[in-house]
Design an enzyme around this catalytic site. Structure first.
Site, short mmCIF file in Angstrom:
data_model
loop_
_atom_site.label_atom_id
_atom_site.label_comp_id
_atom_site.label_asym_id
_atom_site.label_seq_id
_atom_site.Cartn_x
_atom_site.Cartn_y
_atom_site.Cartn_z
N ASP A 1 -14.57 -86.42 -82.84
CA ASP A 1 -14.63 -85.04 -83.31
C ASP A 1 -15.68 -84.82 -84.40
O ASP A 1 -15.60 -83.85 -85.16
CB ASP A 1 -13.26 -84.59 -83.82
CG ASP A 1 -12.75 -85.45 -84.98
OD1 ASP A 1 -13.35 -86.51 -85.26
OD2 ASP A 1 -11.74 -85.07 -85.60
N ASP B 1 -11.23 -90.06 -82.41
CA ASP B 1 -11.10 -88.68 -81.96
C ASP B 1 -12.38 -88.08 -81.38
O ASP B 1 -12.33 -87.04 -80.73
CB ASP B 1 -10.63 -87.78 -83.11
CG ASP B 1 -9.28 -88.21 -83.67
OD1 ASP B 1 -8.49 -88.80 -82.92
OD2 ASP B 1 -9.03 -87.96 -84.86
N GLY C 1 -5.79 -87.43 -80.99
CA GLY C 1 -7.00 -86.64 -81.11
C GLY C 1 -6.91 -85.49 -82.10
O GLY C 1 -7.85 -84.72 -82.24
N ARG C 2 -5.77 -85.38 -82.78
CA ARG C 2 -5.54 -84.26 -83.71
C ARG C 2 -5.81 -82.94 -82.99
O ARG C 2 -5.23 -82.70 -81.93
CB ARG C 2 -6.40 -84.41 -84.97
CG ARG C 2 -6.03 -85.63 -85.82
CD ARG C 2 -6.76 -85.67 -87.13
NE ARG C 2 -8.20 -85.81 -86.95
CZ ARG C 2 -9.07 -85.88 -87.96
NH1 ARG C 2 -8.64 -85.78 -89.21
NH2 ARG C 2 -10.35 -86.02 -87.74
N ARG D 1 -6.35 -93.12 -97.23
CA ARG D 1 -6.87 -91.81 -97.59
C ARG D 1 -6.68 -91.62 -99.09
O ARG D 1 -5.66 -92.01 -99.63
CB ARG D 1 -6.16 -90.72 -96.79
CG ARG D 1 -6.53 -90.77 -95.30
CD ARG D 1 -5.82 -89.71 -94.47
NE ARG D 1 -6.37 -89.66 -93.12
CZ ARG D 1 -5.96 -90.42 -92.11
NH1 ARG D 1 -5.00 -91.30 -92.30
NH2 ARG D 1 -6.51 -90.31 -90.91
N ASP E 1 -15.14 -87.19 -90.98
CA ASP E 1 -15.73 -86.12 -91.79
C ASP E 1 -15.33 -86.19 -93.27
O ASP E 1 -16.16 -85.99 -94.15
CB ASP E 1 -15.30 -84.76 -91.23
CG ASP E 1 -16.06 -84.41 -89.94
OD1 ASP E 1 -17.07 -85.05 -89.67
OD2 ASP E 1 -15.62 -83.48 -89.24
N ALA F 1 -21.73 -106.56 -88.88
CA ALA F 1 -23.17 -106.30 -88.76
C ALA F 1 -23.80 -105.97 -90.11
O ALA F 1 -24.91 -106.42 -90.41
CB ALA F 1 -23.40 -105.16 -87.78
N VAL F 2 -23.09 -105.19 -90.92
CA VAL F 2 -23.62 -104.85 -92.25
C VAL F 2 -23.78 -106.11 -93.08
O VAL F 2 -24.83 -106.35 -93.69
CB VAL F 2 -22.68 -103.85 -92.97
CG1 VAL F 2 -23.05 -103.72 -94.45
CG2 VAL F 2 -22.74 -102.48 -92.29
N ARG G 1 8.86 -88.10 -60.36
CA ARG G 1 8.99 -87.34 -61.60
C ARG G 1 7.72 -86.55 -61.92
O ARG G 1 6.65 -86.82 -61.40
CB ARG G 1 9.21 -88.30 -62.77
CG ARG G 1 10.59 -88.87 -62.90
CD ARG G 1 10.62 -89.84 -64.06
NE ARG G 1 11.94 -90.43 -64.21
CZ ARG G 1 12.15 -91.64 -64.75
NH1 ARG G 1 11.12 -92.37 -65.15
NH2 ARG G 1 13.37 -92.11 -64.86
N THR H 1 -14.15 -93.05 -85.77
CA THR H 1 -12.91 -92.32 -85.48
C THR H 1 -12.68 -92.31 -83.98
O THR H 1 -13.62 -92.10 -83.21
CB THR H 1 -12.95 -90.87 -85.99
OG1 THR H 1 -11.84 -90.14 -85.45
CG2 THR H 1 -14.23 -90.15 -85.61
N SER I 1 -14.45 -88.78 -94.97
CA SER I 1 -15.13 -89.94 -95.56
C SER I 1 -16.59 -89.61 -95.86
O SER I 1 -17.16 -90.08 -96.85
CB SER I 1 -15.04 -91.13 -94.61
OG SER I 1 -13.70 -91.42 -94.28
N GLY J 1 -8.57 -92.86 -90.87
CA GLY J 1 -7.90 -93.58 -89.79
C GLY J 1 -8.71 -94.77 -89.31
O GLY J 1 -9.94 -94.71 -89.26
#
Length: 324
Positions: A133, A131, A174-175, A76, A107, A26-27, A166, A129, A109, A15
């Site tokens: 995570d 997320d 965030g999966r 992917r 992860d 930067a790289v 309401r 990512t 990757s 993602g």
């Protein structure tokens, strides 16, 4: 003594996340300053296997630090899970003179990066990512931008939710990780934060909370729902049926992935990109860069992947206390 890395390849995988372009920049510029060449690999590991490889110079990364997404595109790649294709990827690197690789992603990757290292290509991974995570690091590229984007959306929804008195269920990404939900729930003053890690499915408790707050004169009710919990539309219908309070579900979705990165995402991503080149210059391989306890460090990729991460329990307790 091993030969010094002369040509670095760089790819983004999985993602996209705001700040990836700052890392790429930067790289490229750090490597060029050290006398190395840089080749950009488009569309992640798929692009590597298909040899979508281009030379990069300082102008290739001009005017990209403020842009979201990734100029190298991302994808992917199921093929790269097989040892045969991993070896082919390393052979393609050698064919193009790439003796060092920087992989930006999550992860999955990192697993690919570790396989490249096993096949003789010095490889450094960088956590990218939204997320948050990845267990080995307190920071991942894109998270800060994503939570700020979501927070701004929550603030806007709150305005209309109050006007119509309401209950609003706002689903964030965030999966199966609740970091975006937890941070946005606290920042957005939510009455409920439903995370995959903690939510037990007790809708009656939520319904009772809505009714209780209505009795004391509360004009709106904000529920932040994590992507891993899901079913926001269904939950909204059930709450409205049980309480009589008009309830709407909003899935913020992929706007959380896009947009101009925050200052933090630009700066931290840039430091990680520069550090990756420094590690390759030192003949390091199979390492992941992490931000831990206020410092940028590097760890063995497999050691990093073996780590486990959970939501900050104190933050969760604080969030519950503030929602009363």
């Amino acid at each position: 003594m091993a030969d010094k890395v002369k040509t670095i390849g760089i790819l983004t995988s999985g993602g996209d996340a705001p700040g990836m372009n700052a890392t790429i920049r930067a790289v490229v510029r750090t490597a060029l300053a050290k006398g190395m060449k840089v080749k950009g690999i488009k569309r992640g590991y798929s692009g590597l296997l298909d040899e979508e490889i281009v030379d990069m110079n300082a102008m290739s990364v001009s005017d990209i630090i403020q842009r979201g997404g990734t100029v190298l595109y991302t994808a992917r790649c199921h093929r790269f899970r097989d040892a045969e294709w991993q070896k082919k990827g390393a052979d393609i690197c050698r064919k193009h003179g790439i003796d060092g690789m920087v992989v930006i992603g999550g992860d999955g990757s990192f697993q690919g990066a570790s396989r490249l290292a096993e096949n003789g290509i010095n490889t450094i991974a960088i956590p990218g990512t939204i997320d948050l995570d990845i267990a080995c690091t307190d920071y991942t590229i894109g998270f800060d931008t994503a939570i700020n984007t979501a927070m701004e959306a929550i603030d806007k929804i709150r305005d209309t939710s109050t006007s119509h008195e309401r209950c609003s269920i706002i689903e964030v990404m965030g999966r199966k990780a609740g970091y975006i939900a937890l941070w946005c729930g606290i920042a957005g003053g939510a009455e409920e934060i439903l995370t995959y890690e903690h939510y037990d499915g007790d809708e009656e408790r939520i319904i009772d909370s809505v009714l209780e707050k209505k009795k004391i004169g509360k004009k709106h009710h904000i529920i932040i729902n994590a992507e891993g919990v899901g079913d926001s539309a269904g939950l909204a219908k059930r709450i409205e049926a049980a309480t009589g309070v008009e309830t709407r579900a909003t899935v913020i979705g992929h706007i959380q992935r896009g947009g101009s990165p925050t200052c933090k995402d630009r700066v931290y991503a840039s430091i990680m990109g520069a550090k990756a080149v420094d590690l390759l210059e030192q003949d390091k391989s199979n390492r992941v860069i992490a931000y831990r306890h206020g410092e940028f460090v590097d760890l063995d990729i497999q050691e990093a992947l073996a780590m486990e991460k959970s939501l900050d329990e104190y933050m969760y307790v604080v969030a519950q206390g503030l929602s009363r």
